[in-house]
Design an enzyme around this catalytic site. Structure first.
Site, mmCIF file in Angstrom:
data_model
loop_
_atom_site.group_PDB
_atom_site.id
_atom_site.type_symbol
_atom_site.label_atom_id
_atom_site.label_comp_id
_atom_site.label_asym_id
_atom_site.label_seq_id
_atom_site.Cartn_x
_atom_site.Cartn_y
_atom_site.Cartn_z
ATOM 1 N N PRO A 172 5.556 -12.707 20.156
ATOM 2 C CG PRO A 172 4.150 -12.332 18.298
ATOM 3 C CD PRO A 172 5.482 -11.951 18.872
ATOM 4 C CB THR B 123 6.708 -25.380 0.959
ATOM 5 O OG1 THR B 123 6.782 -25.529 2.365
ATOM 6 C CG2 THR B 123 5.266 -25.666 0.530
ATOM 7 C CG ASP B 124 9.144 -28.232 4.880
ATOM 8 O OD1 ASP B 124 8.349 -27.287 4.795
ATOM 9 O OD2 ASP B 124 9.998 -28.311 5.803
ATOM 10 C CD GLU B 125 4.376 -24.682 5.801
ATOM 11 O OE1 GLU B 125 3.155 -24.544 5.748
ATOM 12 O OE2 GLU B 125 5.135 -23.873 6.372
ATOM 13 C CE LYS C 241 4.653 -23.326 -3.045
ATOM 14 N NZ LYS C 241 5.223 -22.372 -4.050
ATOM 15 C CE1 TYR D 38 2.873 -21.142 0.793
ATOM 16 C CE2 TYR D 38 3.443 -22.585 2.627
ATOM 17 C CZ TYR D 38 3.806 -21.916 1.476
ATOM 18 O OH TYR D 38 5.087 -22.002 0.990
HETATM 19 P P1 NAD Z 1 7.655 -14.039 -0.364
HETATM 20 O O1 NAD Z 1 6.252 -13.960 0.131
HETATM 21 O O2 NAD Z 1 8.735 -13.342 0.363
HETATM 22 O O3 NAD Z 1 7.713 -13.531 -1.878
HETATM 23 C C1 NAD Z 1 6.738 -13.852 -2.822
HETATM 24 C C2 NAD Z 1 6.904 -12.905 -4.007
HETATM 25 O O4 NAD Z 1 5.937 -13.263 -5.000
HETATM 26 C C3 NAD Z 1 6.653 -11.426 -3.661
HETATM 27 O O5 NAD Z 1 7.658 -10.620 -4.225
HETATM 28 C C4 NAD Z 1 5.297 -11.134 -4.303
HETATM 29 O O6 NAD Z 1 5.151 -9.779 -4.720
HETATM 30 C C5 NAD Z 1 5.309 -12.091 -5.484
HETATM 31 N N1 NAD Z 1 3.952 -12.440 -5.923
HETATM 32 C C6 NAD Z 1 2.909 -12.853 -5.149
HETATM 33 N N2 NAD Z 1 1.819 -13.054 -5.912
HETATM 34 C C7 NAD Z 1 2.186 -12.787 -7.201
HETATM 35 C C8 NAD Z 1 1.514 -12.831 -8.439
HETATM 36 N N3 NAD Z 1 0.220 -13.200 -8.529
HETATM 37 N N4 NAD Z 1 2.195 -12.517 -9.565
HETATM 38 C C9 NAD Z 1 3.511 -12.147 -9.498
HETATM 39 N N5 NAD Z 1 4.192 -12.067 -8.337
HETATM 40 C C10 NAD Z 1 3.540 -12.391 -7.204
HETATM 41 O O7 NAD Z 1 7.953 -15.602 -0.493
HETATM 42 P P2 NAD Z 1 9.307 -16.402 -0.216
HETATM 43 O O8 NAD Z 1 9.384 -16.716 1.221
HETATM 44 O O9 NAD Z 1 10.420 -15.709 -0.899
HETATM 45 O O10 NAD Z 1 8.981 -17.764 -0.977
HETATM 46 C C11 NAD Z 1 9.250 -17.902 -2.375
HETATM 47 C C12 NAD Z 1 8.792 -19.274 -2.823
HETATM 48 O O11 NAD Z 1 9.465 -20.284 -2.084
HETATM 49 C C13 NAD Z 1 7.303 -19.535 -2.609
HETATM 50 O O12 NAD Z 1 6.830 -20.262 -3.709
HETATM 51 C C14 NAD Z 1 7.251 -20.370 -1.335
HETATM 52 O O13 NAD Z 1 6.132 -21.216 -1.333
HETATM 53 C C15 NAD Z 1 8.546 -21.157 -1.456
HETATM 54 N N6 NAD Z 1 9.177 -21.573 -0.181
HETATM 55 C C16 NAD Z 1 9.422 -20.655 0.803
HETATM 56 C C17 NAD Z 1 10.083 -21.048 1.960
HETATM 57 C C18 NAD Z 1 10.398 -20.066 3.064
HETATM 58 O O14 NAD Z 1 10.876 -20.496 4.118
HETATM 59 N N7 NAD Z 1 10.182 -18.784 2.893
HETATM 60 C C19 NAD Z 1 10.464 -22.395 2.116
HETATM 61 C C20 NAD Z 1 10.167 -23.304 1.091
HETATM 62 C C21 NAD Z 1 9.547 -22.878 -0.068
HETATM 63 O O1 DAU Z 2 8.495 -24.963 5.837
HETATM 64 C C1 DAU Z 2 8.584 -24.047 4.798
HETATM 65 C C2 DAU Z 2 7.627 -22.899 5.034
HETATM 66 O O2 DAU Z 2 8.186 -22.110 6.070
HETATM 67 C C3 DAU Z 2 7.363 -22.059 3.793
HETATM 68 O O3 DAU Z 2 6.730 -22.849 2.826
HETATM 69 C C4 DAU Z 2 6.499 -20.850 4.127
HETATM 70 O O4 DAU Z 2 6.346 -20.027 2.995
HETATM 71 C C5 DAU Z 2 7.178 -20.060 5.231
HETATM 72 O O5 DAU Z 2 6.357 -18.976 5.611
HETATM 73 C C6 DAU Z 2 7.455 -20.951 6.438
HETATM 74 O O6 DAU Z 2 6.205 -21.352 7.070
HETATM 75 P P1 DAU Z 2 6.077 -21.437 8.666
HETATM 76 O O7 DAU Z 2 4.642 -21.400 9.017
HETATM 77 O O8 DAU Z 2 6.893 -22.559 9.196
HETATM 78 O O9 DAU Z 2 6.851 -20.054 9.067
HETATM 79 P P2 DAU Z 2 6.479 -18.911 10.135
HETATM 80 O O10 DAU Z 2 7.667 -18.016 10.229
HETATM 81 O O11 DAU Z 2 5.162 -18.301 9.868
HETATM 82 O O12 DAU Z 2 6.369 -19.744 11.488
HETATM 83 C C7 DAU Z 2 7.462 -20.527 11.956
HETATM 84 C C8 DAU Z 2 7.017 -21.165 13.260
HETATM 85 O O13 DAU Z 2 6.904 -20.145 14.259
HETATM 86 C C9 DAU Z 2 5.655 -21.826 13.189
HETATM 87 O O14 DAU Z 2 5.658 -22.992 14.008
HETATM 88 C C10 DAU Z 2 4.703 -20.780 13.792
HETATM 89 C C11 DAU Z 2 5.576 -20.061 14.802
HETATM 90 N N1 DAU Z 2 5.277 -18.622 14.998
HETATM 91 C C12 DAU Z 2 5.197 -17.830 13.899
HETATM 92 C C13 DAU Z 2 4.919 -16.471 14.037
HETATM 93 C C14 DAU Z 2 4.809 -15.580 12.813
HETATM 94 C C15 DAU Z 2 5.125 -18.098 16.285
HETATM 95 O O15 DAU Z 2 5.221 -18.832 17.295
HETATM 96 N N2 DAU Z 2 4.852 -16.764 16.414
HETATM 97 C C16 DAU Z 2 4.725 -15.926 15.342
HETATM 98 O O16 DAU Z 2 4.448 -14.708 15.525
#
Ligand code: NAD
Ligand code: DAU
Length: 334
Positions: A204, A123-125, A153, A149
């Site tokens: 929210p 992730t970019d985080e 990562k 988190y």
């Molecule tokens: P998600 O939370 O939707 O899915 C995660 C999956 O991993 C789930 O199916 C869960 O059951 C499985 N899992 C969790 N713990 C496990 C374990 N111990 N063993 C086996 N399976 C397990 O996540 P996502 O949003 O699809 O993200 C996928 C990947 O991409 C992550 O590594 C996340 O850090 C990365 N990522 C996500 C985003 C985003 O915007 N969602 C952006 C950049 C990177």
């Molecule tokens: O940048 C990549 C990341 O993006 C991934 O690595 C993470 O797995 C993914 O969850 C996501 O993280 P964020 O924290 O950016 O996503 P989230 O949807 O939780 O929040 C997006 C923005 O919105 C953040 O600034 C917090 C805000 N937010 C979020 C929620 C859930 C709100 O204002 N209200 C909310 O209820």
């Protein structure tokens, strides 16, 4: 190619498996997923009977299982993680176990079995938080994670690089910005807000709503991962972004417009502790070296997003009610 996808029942993993099976009809895909609260087999309902697809319920920290699976394969694409920042603030332990120890278990099994390619999805985080005029993150930006988190990562990224330098494991890493699209779990900003409005509830918004994220349509992320797995240079990292920086307020107003709701549906709530202000990605490396760039514009993606959640009400209602967790037993038995 024979691939193991970890976390394939989650948001990005399920989109990635669908992408692979459509694009490479002879590839074989094993999905290893523990089915935590974020894993949902309904995300893969349309492909569960594909003969080139196999689901294995299991944890990436299970050394024996992981090693047996990796021994059969050429490639691992590692997506399994605890992924939600707010949950990591409430209870970090699962993040350390899965994101750090789980990644380590996979790396060890990959090393023992002479795996051909290990791709780590990150992730970019991990790069921290930007000010309004700071240049975007790129592959040389120093790590500065600020939530449990992102710290977990970051640790996993460091381990993956250590296995490349120390043991010569053939790895690649990608650091991507915020994804959005179908099958996104309704605890994250966009699907939470869309489904809340469809249920007649408020949305929210944290703090002043001016935090900035860079949004990328999930299939564009899948295309980037696929390119890196097939053509990326071993040992390299690639930053992936959507060229689409928006404040949370902009996202909220766009969603209100698409759902035909007014701003009275917004509820400003207490800010997330340690809330990163801005993320932005410079993706020129993957663009110049592998020819990747995002295809879906923000306007088009938001239309598709609203439409998908309107058309798939049973999917998200099952999640919000907890019903989705019975899907595994219904399909596979106890
Ligand atoms: P998600 O939370 O939707 O899915 C995660 C999956 O991993 C789930 O199916 C869960 O059951 C499985 N899992 C969790 N713990 C496990 C374990 N111990 N063993 C086996 N399976 C397990 O996540 P996502 O949003 O699809 O993200 C996928 C990947 O991409 C992550 O590594 C996340 O850090 C990365 N990522 C996500 C985003 C985003 O915007 N969602 C952006 C950049 C990177
Ligand atoms: O940048 C990549 C990341 O993006 C991934 O690595 C993470 O797995 C993914 O969850 C996501 O993280 P964020 O924290 O950016 O996503 P989230 O949807 O939780 O929040 C997006 C923005 O919105 C953040 O600034 C917090 C805000 N937010 C979020 C929620 C859930 C709100 O204002 N209200 C909310 O209820």
């Amino acid at each position: 190619m024979k691939l193991l996808i970890t976390g394939g029942a989650g948001f990005i993993g399920s989109n990635f498996i669908r992408y692979l099976l459509e694009k490479y009809p002879t590839d074989q895909v094993i999905n290893l997923d523990a089915l935590t609260y974020a894993g949902n087999l309904a995300n893969l309902k349309d492909i569960e009977k594909n003969p080139n697809y196999r689901f294995v319920k299991g944890d990436i920290t299970n050394k024996k299982l992981v090693s047996e699976l990796i021994a059969e394969l050429d490639v691992v694409v590692h997506l399994a993680a605890e992924s939600h920042v707010d949950r990591s603030i409430m209870d970090p332990e699962a993040f350390l176990k899965t994101n750090i120890l789980g990644t380590h278990t996979l790396l060890e099994a990959a090393r023992e079995n002479g795996l051909k390619r290990f791709h780590h999805v990150s992730t970019d985080e991990v790069f921290g938080s930007l000010g309004p005029n700071d240049p975007a993150f790129n592959e040389t930006t120093p790590y500065d994670p600020r939530s449990p988190y992102s710290a977990s990562k970051a640790a996993s990224d460091h381990l993956v690089r250590a296995y490349f330098h120390t043991y010569g494991l053939p790895v690649t890493i990608s650091n991507c910005s915020n994804n959005y699209g179908p099958y996104m779990f309704p605890e994250k900003l966009m699907p939470l807000f869309i489904t809340n409005l469809l249920e007649g509830k408020k949305v929210p918004l944290y703090g002043d709503g001016l935090n900035v994220r860079d949004w990328l349509w999930v299939e564009d992320h899948c295309a980037a991962i696929d390119l890196i797995v097939r053509q990326g240079k071993i040992g390299e990292t690639y930053c992936i972004g959507g060229n689409s920086e928006k404040t949370n307020k902009e996202i909220t107003y766009k969603i209100l417009e698409l759902m035909d709701k007014g701003e009275e549906a917004i509820e400003f709530v207490k800010d997330r502790p340690g809330h990163d202000r801005r993320y932005a990605i410079d993706f020129s490396k993957i663009k110049n070296e592998l020819g990747w760039e995002p295809r879906v514009t923000f306007a088009e993606g938001m239309q598709r997003m609203a439409e998908w959640y309107r058309n798939n009400e049973a999917w998200w209602r099952d999640i919000k009610s907890g019903e989705y967790q019975k899907y595994y037993e219904q399909q596979y038995g106890k």
